[in-house]
Design a protein around this motif. Structure first.
Motif, short mmCIF file in Angstrom:
data_model
loop_
_atom_site.label_atom_id
_atom_site.label_comp_id
_atom_site.label_asym_id
_atom_site.label_seq_id
_atom_site.Cartn_x
_atom_site.Cartn_y
_atom_site.Cartn_z
N ALA A 10 -1.43 8.03 0.75
CA ALA A 10 -1.96 9.13 -0.04
C ALA A 10 -0.93 10.25 -0.15
CB ALA A 10 -3.23 9.67 0.64
N LEU B 213 -15.50 2.67 -5.01
CA LEU B 213 -14.26 2.27 -4.36
C LEU B 213 -14.56 1.40 -3.14
CD1 LEU B 213 -12.29 5.64 -4.46
CD2 LEU B 213 -11.96 3.65 -5.93
N PRO C 28 -5.60 0.63 1.70
CA PRO C 28 -5.73 1.08 0.31
C PRO C 28 -7.15 0.87 -0.20
CG PRO C 28 -4.55 -1.01 0.40
CD PRO C 28 -4.72 -0.55 1.82
N VAL C 29 -7.48 1.64 -1.22
CA VAL C 29 -8.80 1.51 -1.82
C VAL C 29 -8.65 0.99 -3.25
CG1 VAL C 29 -9.69 3.38 -0.41
CG2 VAL C 29 -8.83 3.90 -2.69
N SER D 61 -4.74 -0.77 -7.73
CA SER D 61 -6.14 -0.95 -7.35
C SER D 61 -7.02 0.22 -7.78
CB SER D 61 -6.24 -1.13 -5.83
OG SER D 61 -5.74 0.01 -5.17
N HIS E 211 -9.00 13.53 -7.67
CA HIS E 211 -7.86 13.15 -6.83
C HIS E 211 -8.29 12.31 -5.63
CE1 HIS E 211 -5.28 15.62 -9.24
NE2 HIS E 211 -6.07 16.64 -9.07
N MET E 212 -9.52 11.82 -5.66
CA MET E 212 -10.05 10.92 -4.63
C MET E 212 -10.04 11.54 -3.24
SD MET E 212 -9.23 6.97 -5.49
CE MET E 212 -7.49 6.96 -5.70
N GLU E 213 -10.12 12.85 -3.13
CA GLU E 213 -10.06 13.46 -1.80
C GLU E 213 -11.38 13.27 -1.05
OE1 GLU E 213 -8.79 17.17 -3.20
OE2 GLU E 213 -6.67 16.67 -3.07
N MET F 148 -4.16 4.98 5.53
CA MET F 148 -5.45 4.27 5.51
C MET F 148 -5.22 2.96 4.77
SD MET F 148 -7.33 6.65 2.59
CE MET F 148 -8.79 5.67 2.39
N THR G 5 -2.76 10.92 -5.30
CA THR G 5 -4.17 11.08 -4.94
C THR G 5 -4.33 11.28 -3.43
OG1 THR G 5 -4.62 8.76 -4.48
CG2 THR G 5 -4.70 9.45 -6.79
N GLY G 6 -5.57 11.46 -3.02
CA GLY G 6 -5.87 11.64 -1.61
C GLY G 6 -6.16 10.35 -0.88
N ALA G 7 -6.01 9.21 -1.56
CA ALA G 7 -6.29 7.92 -0.91
C ALA G 7 -5.10 7.00 -1.08
CB ALA G 7 -7.53 7.29 -1.55
N ALA G 8 -4.95 6.07 -0.13
CA ALA G 8 -3.89 5.06 -0.27
C ALA G 8 -4.29 4.09 -1.38
CB ALA G 8 -3.70 4.31 1.03
N ILE G 9 -3.32 3.70 -2.20
CA ILE G 9 -3.58 2.81 -3.34
C ILE G 9 -2.67 1.59 -3.22
CG2 ILE G 9 -3.43 2.60 -5.86
CD1 ILE G 9 -4.05 5.54 -6.08
N GLU G 10 -3.20 0.47 -3.67
CA GLU G 10 -2.47 -0.79 -3.59
C GLU G 10 -1.72 -1.04 -4.89
OE1 GLU G 10 -4.30 -4.57 -1.65
OE2 GLU G 10 -4.60 -4.77 -3.80
N SER H 20 0.85 -1.18 0.00
CA SER H 20 0.00 0.00 0.00
C SER H 20 0.89 1.24 0.00
CB SER H 20 -0.86 -0.04 1.27
OG SER H 20 -1.63 1.09 1.37
N ALA I 60 -11.89 9.49 -0.39
CA ALA I 60 -10.94 8.98 0.60
C ALA I 60 -11.43 9.32 2.01
CB ALA I 60 -9.56 9.59 0.38
N GLU J 69 -3.90 11.54 8.04
CA GLU J 69 -4.94 11.34 7.01
C GLU J 69 -4.38 10.63 5.78
OE1 GLU J 69 -8.01 12.35 7.73
OE2 GLU J 69 -7.29 13.19 9.63
N GLN J 70 -3.06 10.63 5.62
CA GLN J 70 -2.46 9.94 4.47
C GLN J 70 -2.44 8.42 4.68
OE1 GLN J 70 1.13 12.87 4.63
NE2 GLN J 70 1.22 11.94 2.61
#
Lengths: 247, 162
Positions: A14, B75, B99-100, A47, B130-132, B97, A102-107, A11, B135, B94-95
Protein backbone atom coordinates in the motif's frame (compact mmCIF):
# COMPACT_ATOMS: atom_id res chain seq x y z
CA UNK A 1 16.12 -19.28 -30.94
CA UNK A 2 13.36 -19.59 -28.40
CA UNK A 3 11.38 -16.69 -26.94
CA UNK A 4 11.85 -15.69 -23.32
CA UNK A 5 8.64 -15.62 -21.32
CA UNK A 6 8.49 -14.04 -17.89
CA UNK A 7 5.18 -14.48 -16.11
CA UNK A 8 4.64 -13.62 -12.49
CA UNK A 9 2.15 -12.48 -9.86
CA UNK A 10 3.41 -10.06 -7.27
CA UNK A 11 1.99 -7.93 -4.52
CA UNK A 12 2.76 -4.21 -4.32
CA UNK A 13 2.52 -2.70 -0.84
CA UNK A 14 0.00 0.00 0.00
CA UNK A 15 1.25 3.48 -0.86
CA UNK A 16 4.52 2.10 -2.21
CA UNK A 17 6.57 1.98 -5.38
CA UNK A 18 8.21 -1.19 -6.67
CA UNK A 19 11.08 -0.02 -8.84
CA UNK A 20 11.24 -3.21 -10.87
CA UNK A 21 8.69 -5.96 -10.29
CA UNK A 22 10.83 -8.48 -12.19
CA UNK A 23 13.42 -8.55 -9.41
CA UNK A 24 10.73 -9.10 -6.77
CA UNK A 25 11.01 -12.72 -7.78
CA UNK A 26 14.61 -13.82 -7.29
CA UNK A 27 14.15 -16.65 -9.80
CA UNK A 28 13.63 -14.08 -12.54
CA UNK A 29 16.72 -11.99 -11.88
CA UNK A 30 18.66 -13.84 -14.53
CA UNK A 31 16.13 -12.75 -17.14
CA UNK A 32 16.42 -9.01 -16.46
CA UNK A 33 18.56 -8.38 -19.50
CA UNK A 34 17.57 -9.39 -23.00
CA UNK A 35 20.08 -11.93 -24.32
CA UNK A 36 19.26 -11.18 -27.96
CA UNK A 37 17.62 -8.44 -30.02
CA UNK A 38 13.93 -9.00 -29.49
CA UNK A 39 10.40 -7.77 -29.89
CA UNK A 40 8.76 -7.06 -26.52
CA UNK A 41 5.19 -7.98 -25.67
CA UNK A 42 3.88 -6.85 -22.30
CA UNK A 43 0.55 -8.00 -20.88
CA UNK A 44 -0.72 -7.10 -17.43
CA UNK A 45 -3.81 -6.92 -15.21
CA UNK A 46 -4.38 -5.91 -11.60
CA UNK A 47 -6.59 -7.18 -8.80
CA UNK A 48 -8.07 -3.77 -7.88
CA UNK A 49 -7.90 -0.18 -9.15
CA UNK A 50 -5.01 1.99 -8.03
CA UNK A 51 -1.87 0.37 -9.43
CA UNK A 52 -0.03 1.92 -12.33
CA UNK A 53 3.01 0.67 -14.27
CA UNK A 54 5.78 2.12 -16.40
CA UNK A 55 7.79 -0.16 -18.65
CA UNK A 56 11.12 0.47 -20.32
CA UNK A 57 13.96 -1.34 -22.04
CA UNK A 58 17.35 0.22 -21.46
CA UNK A 59 16.76 3.97 -21.31
CA UNK A 60 13.66 3.91 -23.53
CA UNK A 61 10.21 3.95 -22.01
CA UNK A 62 7.63 2.17 -24.13
CA UNK A 63 4.66 2.24 -21.72
CA UNK A 64 4.21 5.36 -19.60
CA UNK A 65 2.06 5.54 -16.47
CA UNK A 66 -0.36 2.84 -17.55
CA UNK A 67 -3.47 1.94 -15.60
CA UNK A 68 -4.53 -1.65 -16.10
CA UNK A 69 -7.71 -3.66 -16.39
CA UNK A 70 -9.10 -5.05 -13.13
CA UNK A 71 -9.37 -8.79 -13.41
CA UNK A 72 -9.75 -11.78 -11.14
CA UNK A 73 -7.67 -13.85 -13.55
CA UNK A 74 -4.38 -13.81 -15.49
CA UNK A 75 -3.91 -11.46 -18.45
CA UNK A 76 -5.86 -12.38 -21.58
CA UNK A 77 -3.78 -12.51 -24.75
CA UNK A 78 -4.18 -10.37 -26.84
CA UNK A 79 -6.86 -8.32 -25.04
CA UNK A 80 -4.70 -7.29 -22.08
CA UNK A 81 -1.63 -6.43 -24.13
CA UNK A 82 -0.19 -3.14 -22.93
CA UNK A 83 2.36 -2.89 -25.74
CA UNK A 84 3.45 -5.50 -28.24
CA UNK A 85 5.57 -3.38 -30.57
CA UNK A 86 8.67 -2.38 -28.69
CA UNK A 87 12.10 -3.61 -29.67
CA UNK A 88 15.18 -4.12 -27.57
CA UNK A 89 18.83 -4.71 -28.39
CA UNK A 90 20.75 -7.46 -26.65
CA UNK A 91 21.92 -6.54 -23.17
CA UNK A 92 19.27 -3.92 -22.42
CA UNK A 93 17.61 -4.21 -19.02
CA UNK A 94 13.85 -4.66 -18.76
CA UNK A 95 12.17 -2.54 -16.10
CA UNK A 96 8.53 -2.64 -15.03
CA UNK A 97 7.94 -0.06 -12.33
CA UNK A 98 4.72 -0.31 -10.33
CA UNK A 99 3.17 2.45 -8.23
CA UNK A 100 0.38 1.78 -5.75
CA UNK A 101 -1.37 4.93 -4.54
CA UNK A 102 -4.05 3.20 -2.46
CA UNK A 103 -4.26 2.14 1.16
CA UNK A 104 -4.29 -1.58 0.33
CA UNK A 105 -1.77 -3.97 -1.21
CA UNK A 106 -2.69 -4.80 -4.82
CA UNK A 107 -1.72 -7.76 -6.94
CA UNK A 108 -0.09 -7.31 -10.34
CA UNK A 109 -0.20 -10.21 -12.79
CA UNK A 110 2.01 -9.68 -15.80
CA UNK A 111 3.61 -11.46 -18.70
CA UNK A 112 6.66 -10.17 -20.53
CA UNK A 113 7.56 -11.97 -23.75
CA UNK A 114 10.79 -11.38 -25.65
CA UNK A 115 10.57 -12.79 -29.17
CA UNK A 116 13.97 -12.92 -30.91
CA UNK A 117 14.22 -10.95 -34.16
CA UNK A 118 17.51 -12.63 -35.13
CA UNK A 119 18.21 -16.15 -36.19
CA UNK A 120 20.79 -18.70 -35.11
CA UNK A 121 23.29 -17.03 -37.42
CA UNK A 122 23.40 -13.92 -35.21
CA UNK A 123 26.92 -13.38 -33.93
CA UNK A 124 26.17 -10.69 -31.35
CA UNK A 125 26.03 -6.90 -31.36
CA UNK A 126 23.31 -4.45 -32.26
CA UNK A 127 21.02 -4.97 -35.22
CA UNK A 128 18.72 -2.64 -37.06
CA UNK A 129 15.36 -2.59 -35.28
CA UNK A 130 11.97 -1.06 -36.09
CA UNK A 131 10.95 1.96 -34.01
CA UNK A 132 9.05 1.41 -30.76
CA UNK A 133 5.36 2.04 -30.36
CA UNK A 134 4.73 4.33 -27.38
CA UNK A 135 1.72 3.57 -25.21
CA UNK A 136 -0.18 5.48 -22.55
CA UNK A 137 -3.19 3.87 -20.90
CA UNK A 138 -5.29 5.59 -18.25
CA UNK A 139 -8.54 5.26 -16.38
CA UNK A 140 -10.76 5.89 -14.69
CA UNK A 141 -10.44 9.61 -15.38
CA UNK A 142 -13.32 11.57 -13.87
CA UNK A 143 -15.11 14.05 -16.15
CA UNK A 144 -17.35 16.38 -14.19
CA UNK A 145 -20.88 17.26 -15.28
CA UNK A 146 -21.03 19.99 -17.89
CA UNK A 147 -17.35 19.91 -18.83
CA UNK A 148 -16.86 21.09 -22.42
CA UNK A 149 -13.27 20.24 -23.32
CA UNK A 150 -11.14 18.29 -20.87
CA UNK A 151 -7.72 17.49 -22.30
CA UNK A 152 -6.95 13.93 -21.26
CA UNK A 153 -3.29 13.96 -22.28
CA UNK A 154 -2.42 17.21 -20.51
CA UNK A 155 1.13 16.99 -19.18
CA UNK A 156 1.49 13.28 -19.84
CA UNK A 157 4.73 11.85 -21.13
CA UNK A 158 3.72 11.13 -24.72
CA UNK A 159 1.46 14.16 -25.19
CA UNK A 160 4.09 15.17 -27.72
CA UNK A 161 6.32 12.67 -29.52
CA UNK A 162 9.55 13.98 -30.98
CA UNK A 163 9.41 11.94 -34.19
CA UNK A 164 6.58 11.56 -36.71
CA UNK A 165 4.11 8.86 -35.72
CA UNK A 166 0.79 7.23 -36.53
CA UNK A 167 -1.71 7.46 -33.68
CA UNK A 168 -4.39 4.97 -32.67
CA UNK A 169 -6.77 5.78 -29.83
CA UNK A 170 -8.90 3.38 -27.80
CA UNK A 171 -11.55 4.64 -25.39
CA UNK A 172 -14.40 3.47 -23.20
CA UNK A 173 -16.73 5.24 -20.81
CA UNK A 174 -18.28 4.09 -17.54
CA UNK A 175 -21.81 5.21 -18.49
CA UNK A 176 -23.42 6.89 -21.49
CA UNK A 177 -22.79 10.55 -22.13
CA UNK A 178 -19.13 11.22 -22.93
CA UNK A 179 -18.21 12.78 -26.28
CA UNK A 180 -14.62 12.77 -27.51
CA UNK A 181 -12.82 14.77 -30.18
CA UNK A 182 -9.24 14.78 -31.38
CA UNK A 183 -7.07 17.70 -32.46
CA UNK A 184 -3.49 17.68 -33.64
CA UNK A 185 -1.94 21.11 -33.11
CA UNK A 186 -5.38 22.77 -33.15
CA UNK A 187 -6.41 21.02 -36.37
CA UNK A 188 -9.48 18.93 -35.63
CA UNK A 189 -9.02 15.43 -37.02
CA UNK A 190 -12.09 13.84 -35.41
CA UNK A 191 -15.31 15.66 -34.49
CA UNK A 192 -17.22 15.00 -31.23
CA UNK A 193 -18.36 11.42 -31.14
CA UNK A 194 -19.53 8.88 -28.60
CA UNK A 195 -17.33 6.00 -27.46
CA UNK A 196 -17.66 2.40 -26.37
CA UNK A 197 -19.62 1.73 -23.17
CA UNK A 198 -17.48 -0.94 -21.57
CA UNK A 199 -16.50 0.67 -18.26
CA UNK A 200 -12.94 -0.69 -18.21
CA UNK A 201 -9.49 0.02 -19.57
CA UNK A 202 -9.83 -0.24 -23.38
CA UNK A 203 -8.94 -3.41 -25.25
CA UNK A 204 -7.32 -3.59 -28.67
CA UNK A 205 -9.06 -3.78 -31.13
CA UNK A 206 -12.58 -3.83 -29.66
CA UNK A 207 -12.50 -0.33 -28.23
CA UNK A 208 -10.78 1.45 -31.12
CA UNK A 209 -12.19 4.93 -31.60
CA UNK A 210 -9.59 6.52 -33.90
CA UNK A 211 -6.85 5.05 -36.06
CA UNK A 212 -4.37 6.03 -38.75
CA UNK A 213 -3.94 9.61 -37.52
CA UNK A 214 -0.72 11.16 -38.79
CA UNK A 215 1.05 13.09 -36.07
CA UNK A 216 4.01 15.28 -37.14
CA UNK A 217 7.04 15.41 -34.85
CA UNK A 218 6.54 17.43 -31.64
CA UNK A 219 2.89 18.15 -32.44
CA UNK A 220 0.48 18.60 -29.57
CA UNK A 221 -2.04 15.76 -29.37
CA UNK A 222 -5.30 17.04 -27.90
CA UNK A 223 -7.65 14.24 -26.92
CA UNK A 224 -10.60 16.13 -25.51
CA UNK A 225 -13.77 14.89 -23.84
CA UNK A 226 -17.03 16.62 -23.03
CA UNK A 227 -19.71 15.56 -20.57
CA UNK A 228 -23.03 17.22 -21.36
CA UNK A 229 -24.92 15.12 -18.78
CA UNK A 230 -25.93 16.18 -15.29
CA UNK A 231 -23.59 13.82 -13.44
CA UNK A 232 -19.92 12.97 -13.29
CA UNK A 233 -18.75 10.20 -15.62
CA UNK A 234 -15.50 8.33 -16.04
CA UNK A 235 -13.49 7.70 -19.16
CA UNK A 236 -10.73 5.22 -19.95
CA UNK A 237 -8.28 5.72 -22.81
CA UNK A 238 -5.24 4.21 -24.48
CA UNK A 239 -3.02 5.95 -27.02
CA UNK A 240 -0.56 4.14 -29.26
CA UNK A 241 1.95 6.21 -31.20
CA UNK A 242 3.62 4.03 -33.83
CA UNK A 243 6.82 5.99 -34.33
CA UNK A 244 8.06 6.22 -37.90
CA UNK A 245 11.71 6.70 -36.93
CA UNK A 246 13.71 4.93 -34.25
CA UNK A 247 15.00 7.43 -31.67
CA UNK B 1 -44.12 6.14 6.11
CA UNK B 2 -42.20 6.92 2.94
CA UNK B 3 -42.33 10.40 1.45
CA UNK B 4 -43.04 11.03 -2.25
CA UNK B 5 -39.39 11.43 -3.12
CA UNK B 6 -38.47 8.12 -1.52
CA UNK B 7 -41.31 6.39 -3.36
CA UNK B 8 -40.23 7.92 -6.67
CA UNK B 9 -36.67 6.76 -6.11
CA UNK B 10 -37.87 3.27 -5.18
CA UNK B 11 -39.85 3.06 -8.41
CA UNK B 12 -36.83 4.19 -10.46
CA UNK B 13 -34.60 1.63 -8.76
CA UNK B 14 -37.07 -1.21 -9.32
CA UNK B 15 -37.59 -0.18 -12.96
CA UNK B 16 -33.85 -0.56 -13.53
CA UNK B 17 -34.37 -4.27 -12.76
CA UNK B 18 -37.83 -5.20 -14.01
CA UNK B 19 -41.11 -3.83 -15.32
CA UNK B 20 -43.06 -5.58 -12.57
CA UNK B 21 -43.91 -3.30 -9.69
CA UNK B 22 -44.72 -6.02 -7.15
CA UNK B 23 -41.61 -5.13 -5.14
CA UNK B 24 -42.75 -1.52 -4.89
CA UNK B 25 -46.11 -2.72 -3.60
CA UNK B 26 -44.41 -5.01 -1.06
CA UNK B 27 -42.19 -2.23 0.27
CA UNK B 28 -45.06 0.23 0.57
CA UNK B 29 -47.24 -2.34 2.30
CA UNK B 30 -44.51 -3.26 4.80
CA UNK B 31 -43.77 0.37 5.54
CA UNK B 32 -47.45 1.03 6.23
CA UNK B 33 -47.27 -1.71 8.88
CA UNK B 34 -44.23 0.03 10.39
CA UNK B 35 -41.93 -2.74 9.22
CA UNK B 36 -39.37 -0.56 7.54
CA UNK B 37 -38.28 -2.48 4.47
CA UNK B 38 -35.82 -1.48 1.78
CA UNK B 39 -34.68 -2.78 -1.58
CA UNK B 40 -31.07 -3.87 -1.45
CA UNK B 41 -28.55 -5.86 -3.49
CA UNK B 42 -26.79 -8.68 -1.74
CA UNK B 43 -23.25 -9.63 -2.63
CA UNK B 44 -23.18 -13.41 -3.04
CA UNK B 45 -19.55 -13.53 -1.85
CA UNK B 46 -19.76 -11.55 1.38
CA UNK B 47 -23.50 -11.71 2.07
CA UNK B 48 -23.51 -7.95 2.71
CA UNK B 49 -25.72 -5.34 1.06
CA UNK B 50 -25.42 -2.56 -1.47
CA UNK B 51 -27.84 0.40 -1.76
CA UNK B 52 -31.02 0.21 -3.81
CA UNK B 53 -29.63 2.41 -6.59
CA UNK B 54 -26.57 0.20 -7.14
CA UNK B 55 -27.68 -1.19 -10.50
CA UNK B 56 -29.34 2.02 -11.68
CA UNK B 57 -26.19 4.02 -11.03
CA UNK B 58 -23.70 1.35 -12.17
CA UNK B 59 -20.92 3.12 -14.04
CA UNK B 60 -21.94 6.48 -12.62
CA UNK B 61 -21.50 6.06 -8.88
CA UNK B 62 -20.68 2.37 -8.48
CA UNK B 63 -18.47 -0.18 -10.18
CA UNK B 64 -16.20 2.24 -12.02
CA UNK B 65 -13.77 0.22 -14.09
CA UNK B 66 -15.37 -3.14 -13.41
CA UNK B 67 -17.01 -3.69 -16.79
CA UNK B 68 -20.44 -3.06 -18.29
CA UNK B 69 -22.45 -5.56 -16.19
CA UNK B 70 -23.20 -4.87 -12.52
CA UNK B 71 -21.26 -7.15 -10.19
CA UNK B 72 -20.18 -6.85 -6.58
CA UNK B 73 -17.43 -4.36 -5.80
CA UNK B 74 -16.53 -6.32 -2.68
CA UNK B 75 -12.85 -6.90 -2.02
CA UNK B 76 -11.40 -10.30 -1.24
CA UNK B 77 -8.04 -11.10 0.33
CA UNK B 78 -5.75 -13.05 -1.99
CA UNK B 79 -4.00 -15.38 0.43
CA UNK B 80 -2.25 -17.40 -2.27
CA UNK B 81 -0.08 -14.37 -3.10
CA UNK B 82 2.62 -13.49 -0.59
CA UNK B 83 2.49 -10.06 1.02
CA UNK B 84 5.07 -7.61 -0.34
CA UNK B 85 8.47 -7.76 1.32
CA UNK B 86 9.46 -5.29 4.03
CA UNK B 87 11.95 -2.96 2.35
CA UNK B 88 13.55 0.31 3.42
CA UNK B 89 10.79 2.20 1.60
CA UNK B 90 8.11 0.75 3.90
CA UNK B 91 7.27 3.32 6.57
CA UNK B 92 4.60 1.41 8.43
CA UNK B 93 3.64 -2.23 8.89
CA UNK B 94 0.12 -1.20 7.87
CA UNK B 95 1.37 -1.06 4.27
CA UNK B 96 2.08 -4.79 4.38
CA UNK B 97 -0.83 -7.15 3.83
CA UNK B 98 -1.94 -9.85 1.45
CA UNK B 99 -3.14 -8.15 -1.73
CA UNK B 100 -6.82 -7.52 -2.20
CA UNK B 101 -8.90 -7.97 -5.33
CA UNK B 102 -12.42 -7.28 -6.55
CA UNK B 103 -14.54 -10.39 -6.17
CA UNK B 104 -16.78 -9.74 -9.22
CA UNK B 105 -19.38 -11.79 -7.33
CA UNK B 106 -22.99 -12.07 -8.43
CA UNK B 107 -25.55 -9.64 -7.06
CA UNK B 108 -29.05 -10.62 -5.97
CA UNK B 109 -31.77 -8.09 -5.34
CA UNK B 110 -34.00 -8.54 -2.33
CA UNK B 111 -36.20 -6.78 0.19
CA UNK B 112 -34.66 -6.62 3.65
CA UNK B 113 -35.48 -4.87 6.91
CA UNK B 114 -33.89 -1.45 7.26
CA UNK B 115 -32.12 -2.59 10.44
CA UNK B 116 -30.53 -5.56 8.69
CA UNK B 117 -29.49 -3.36 5.80
CA UNK B 118 -27.86 -0.76 8.07
CA UNK B 119 -26.05 -3.43 10.08
CA UNK B 120 -24.72 -5.27 7.04
CA UNK B 121 -23.85 -2.58 4.52
CA UNK B 122 -20.74 -2.86 2.38
CA UNK B 123 -18.35 0.08 2.08
CA UNK B 124 -18.66 1.24 -1.54
CA UNK B 125 -15.66 2.34 -3.58
CA UNK B 126 -16.97 5.88 -4.04
CA UNK B 127 -17.10 6.29 -0.24
CA UNK B 128 -13.55 4.97 0.06
CA UNK B 129 -11.72 5.84 -3.18
CA UNK B 130 -8.23 5.10 -1.83
CA UNK B 131 -9.29 1.84 -0.14
CA UNK B 132 -8.20 3.07 3.29
CA UNK B 133 -11.32 2.03 5.18
CA UNK B 134 -11.65 -1.29 3.38
CA UNK B 135 -7.94 -2.06 3.72
CA UNK B 136 -8.21 -1.66 7.49
CA UNK B 137 -11.16 -4.02 7.65
CA UNK B 138 -9.49 -6.63 5.46
CA UNK B 139 -6.15 -6.39 7.20
CA UNK B 140 -7.78 -7.13 10.55
CA UNK B 141 -9.38 -10.20 8.98
CA UNK B 142 -6.06 -11.24 7.47
CA UNK B 143 -4.35 -11.10 10.88
CA UNK B 144 -6.74 -13.68 12.26
CA UNK B 145 -6.92 -15.93 9.19
CA UNK B 146 -4.80 -19.11 9.48
CA UNK B 147 -3.82 -18.80 5.79
CA UNK B 148 -2.22 -15.43 6.41
CA UNK B 149 1.48 -14.72 6.78
CA UNK B 150 0.92 -11.32 8.32
CA UNK B 151 1.49 -12.37 11.93
CA UNK B 152 4.99 -13.59 11.07
CA UNK B 153 5.72 -10.35 9.25
CA UNK B 154 4.45 -8.35 12.21
CA UNK B 155 6.98 -10.15 14.41
CA UNK B 156 9.73 -9.45 11.87
CA UNK B 157 8.74 -5.78 11.81
CA UNK B 158 8.75 -5.50 15.61
CA UNK B 159 12.23 -7.02 15.70
CA UNK B 160 13.57 -4.37 13.34
CA UNK B 161 12.62 -1.80 15.96
CA UNK B 162 11.16 0.52 13.31
Amino acid sequence: MQPTIIQDTISVAAGAINENVIVSNSALRGLLQSVYPARIRLLAVISALGLRIDASHGSSTFAASCDLRVSASTPDDPLDVVNDQAYTQAGEQMVIRATNTTGAAIELRYMLVLEPVVGDDWTGGDVELPPDTLVMQRGPVAVAAGVQAQQLLDGLRFERVNVPSILTVFMTQSATGILRQMLIDNERVAPPSTISLNNRVPQDPFDTTLSGIEVPANSLQLLQVANPTGGSLNVFFKTKNNQLERR
Amino acid sequence: MMDDKAVEELILNVKSLTDRMTMVDAVLKANKLSQETVLAFQCSHSGLYYPADYVRLWGRLYGIGLGPSPVSESLDSLYYTEPPPITEAIRSIEQIMHPVGNSFAQLDYMLVSADDYNDCRLVCAHDDPHMEIRARILRDKQLSNPLSKLRIMQVAWDRTGR
